[in-house]
Design a protein around this motif. Sequence first.
Motif, mmCIF file in Angstrom:
data_model
loop_
_atom_site.group_PDB
_atom_site.id
_atom_site.type_symbol
_atom_site.label_atom_id
_atom_site.label_comp_id
_atom_site.label_asym_id
_atom_site.label_seq_id
_atom_site.Cartn_x
_atom_site.Cartn_y
_atom_site.Cartn_z
ATOM 1 N N THR A 78 -7.630 0.217 2.726
ATOM 2 C CA THR A 78 -6.251 0.149 3.214
ATOM 3 C C THR A 78 -5.964 -1.238 3.780
ATOM 4 O OG1 THR A 78 -6.346 2.501 3.731
ATOM 5 C CG2 THR A 78 -4.577 1.231 4.753
ATOM 6 N N PHE A 79 -6.913 -1.755 4.566
ATOM 7 C CA PHE A 79 -6.792 -3.098 5.134
ATOM 8 C C PHE A 79 -6.646 -4.142 4.027
ATOM 9 C CE2 PHE A 79 -9.064 -7.028 6.213
ATOM 10 C CZ PHE A 79 -8.332 -7.473 7.295
ATOM 11 N N LEU A 80 -7.473 -4.061 3.011
ATOM 12 C CA LEU A 80 -7.452 -5.022 1.913
ATOM 13 C C LEU A 80 -6.110 -4.993 1.172
ATOM 14 C CD1 LEU A 80 -9.148 -7.050 0.212
ATOM 15 C CD2 LEU A 80 -9.798 -5.098 -1.196
ATOM 16 N N CYS A 81 -5.635 -3.808 0.858
ATOM 17 C CA CYS A 81 -4.351 -3.690 0.142
ATOM 18 C C CYS A 81 -3.189 -4.178 1.008
ATOM 19 C CB CYS A 81 -4.125 -2.239 -0.285
ATOM 20 S SG CYS A 81 -5.264 -1.686 -1.554
ATOM 21 N N TYR A 82 -3.184 -3.794 2.274
ATOM 22 C CA TYR A 82 -2.097 -4.189 3.166
ATOM 23 C C TYR A 82 -2.119 -5.694 3.401
ATOM 24 C CZ TYR A 82 1.294 -3.527 6.939
ATOM 25 O OH TYR A 82 2.421 -3.561 7.732
ATOM 26 N N LEU A 94 8.013 -8.048 6.063
ATOM 27 C CA LEU A 94 7.386 -8.594 4.865
ATOM 28 C C LEU A 94 7.078 -7.560 3.800
ATOM 29 C CD1 LEU A 94 4.889 -10.894 6.743
ATOM 30 C CD2 LEU A 94 6.939 -11.617 5.529
ATOM 31 N N PHE A 95 6.719 -6.337 4.203
ATOM 32 C CA PHE A 95 6.252 -5.366 3.217
ATOM 33 C C PHE A 95 6.739 -3.966 3.570
ATOM 34 C CE2 PHE A 95 2.578 -2.700 1.660
ATOM 35 C CZ PHE A 95 2.994 -2.677 0.356
ATOM 36 N N LEU A 96 6.027 -3.251 4.395
ATOM 37 C CA LEU A 96 6.441 -1.888 4.742
ATOM 38 C C LEU A 96 7.757 -1.866 5.511
ATOM 39 C CD1 LEU A 96 3.111 -0.123 5.786
ATOM 40 C CD2 LEU A 96 4.486 0.301 3.756
ATOM 41 N N PHE A 97 7.975 -2.861 6.349
ATOM 42 C CA PHE A 97 9.200 -2.874 7.146
ATOM 43 C C PHE A 97 10.375 -3.487 6.386
ATOM 44 C CE2 PHE A 97 5.842 -2.335 10.195
ATOM 45 C CZ PHE A 97 6.363 -1.346 11.018
ATOM 46 N N ALA A 98 10.126 -4.060 5.222
ATOM 47 C CA ALA A 98 11.212 -4.564 4.379
ATOM 48 C C ALA A 98 11.795 -3.422 3.557
ATOM 49 C CB ALA A 98 10.711 -5.670 3.462
ATOM 50 N N ASP A 99 10.937 -2.581 3.000
ATOM 51 C CA ASP A 99 11.352 -1.437 2.197
ATOM 52 C C ASP A 99 10.241 -0.390 2.321
ATOM 53 O OD1 ASP A 99 12.146 0.426 0.326
ATOM 54 O OD2 ASP A 99 12.565 -1.045 -1.252
ATOM 55 N N ALA A 100 10.405 0.522 3.264
ATOM 56 C CA ALA A 100 9.335 1.462 3.598
ATOM 57 C C ALA A 100 8.936 2.345 2.424
ATOM 58 C CB ALA A 100 9.756 2.330 4.785
ATOM 59 N N ARG A 101 9.887 2.819 1.678
ATOM 60 C CA ARG A 101 9.577 3.729 0.563
ATOM 61 C C ARG A 101 8.767 3.015 -0.528
ATOM 62 N NH1 ARG A 101 14.503 6.394 -2.336
ATOM 63 N NH2 ARG A 101 13.933 8.483 -1.727
ATOM 64 N N ARG A 102 9.265 1.870 -0.962
ATOM 65 C CA ARG A 102 8.563 1.111 -1.997
ATOM 66 C C ARG A 102 7.212 0.592 -1.477
ATOM 67 N NH1 ARG A 102 11.371 -4.063 -4.585
ATOM 68 N NH2 ARG A 102 11.290 -4.618 -2.403
ATOM 69 N N GLY A 103 7.189 0.142 -0.236
ATOM 70 C CA GLY A 103 5.949 -0.354 0.353
ATOM 71 C C GLY A 103 4.883 0.722 0.435
ATOM 72 N N ALA A 104 5.272 1.917 0.879
ATOM 73 C CA ALA A 104 4.314 3.024 0.970
ATOM 74 C C ALA A 104 3.802 3.416 -0.416
ATOM 75 C CB ALA A 104 4.958 4.219 1.662
ATOM 76 N N LEU A 105 4.674 3.385 -1.400
ATOM 77 C CA LEU A 105 4.259 3.706 -2.771
ATOM 78 C C LEU A 105 3.246 2.682 -3.289
ATOM 79 C CD1 LEU A 105 4.623 5.468 -5.326
ATOM 80 C CD2 LEU A 105 6.416 3.869 -6.002
ATOM 81 N N VAL A 106 3.538 1.403 -3.109
ATOM 82 C CA VAL A 106 2.640 0.340 -3.576
ATOM 83 C C VAL A 106 1.301 0.416 -2.834
ATOM 84 C CG1 VAL A 106 2.294 -2.165 -3.623
ATOM 85 C CG2 VAL A 106 4.471 -1.190 -4.346
ATOM 86 N N LEU A 107 1.361 0.589 -1.522
ATOM 87 C CA LEU A 107 0.132 0.690 -0.731
ATOM 88 C C LEU A 107 -0.680 1.909 -1.149
ATOM 89 C CD1 LEU A 107 -1.492 -0.589 1.593
ATOM 90 C CD2 LEU A 107 -0.214 0.889 3.146
ATOM 91 N N GLY A 108 -0.024 3.037 -1.343
ATOM 92 C CA GLY A 108 -0.716 4.262 -1.762
ATOM 93 C C GLY A 108 -1.371 4.121 -3.122
#
Length: 150
Positions: free
Chosen positions: A84-88, A25-39
Motif C-alpha cells: 500500500t505504501f509503495l503504490c501510494y 495530489l491523489f486521493l484528495f484530488a479525486d477520491a473515487r478514482r484514487g481509491a480505484l487506482v490504489l486498490g
Amino acid sequence: MNWFYLVCLLVPLGCMVLLDHRFRLFLFADARRGALVLGVGVAVFLLWDLVAIGLGFYGRGQGEALSGVELLPHLPVEELVFITFLCYLTMVLHGLVGRFVVRSPEATVVREPGPTALGASEAVSGPPRDHVPPRSAGTPRTTERPGGAS
C-alpha cells in the motif's frame, strides 16, 4: 512480537497522506478514482506476492522487527502495508511531478479561499502565472514599452 517495522511503514504513509491532503495530489484530488487506482495497484502486487509464495520463491523472514502477524502463510501484515505504501508513494510522486515539474494546465492548483500567512484570502486557478498565451499568426508584434513609451 516487535512492531518496529510496521511503525516504520505507517509513519511515512501518514506523512504522505498529509502531503496528499495539503496539495490534493491523489486521493484528495479525486477520491473515487484514487481509491480505484490504489486498490488495483495493491491487488496486482498482492497477487504477484501470492504467486511467488505459491511457487516457493518467497517466504516470510524471521526478523526481530516483524510483528509476527500473518494474513496468510508467509504473508505478514507488514507486506500488505508495504505494498500500500509503495503504490501510494508512486501516485503521490506522480502528482507532485505533474504539479510542480511539468506544470501542465490540468495540474494547476485550485485552492479554496482561506487565510494565508498575511491573513488575506486567495483563490488560485487557471494556467500558471508565467503562462503567456500564444500569439496568432496574423497579429502584429508591438514594440511598445510599458507606460506608453515607444
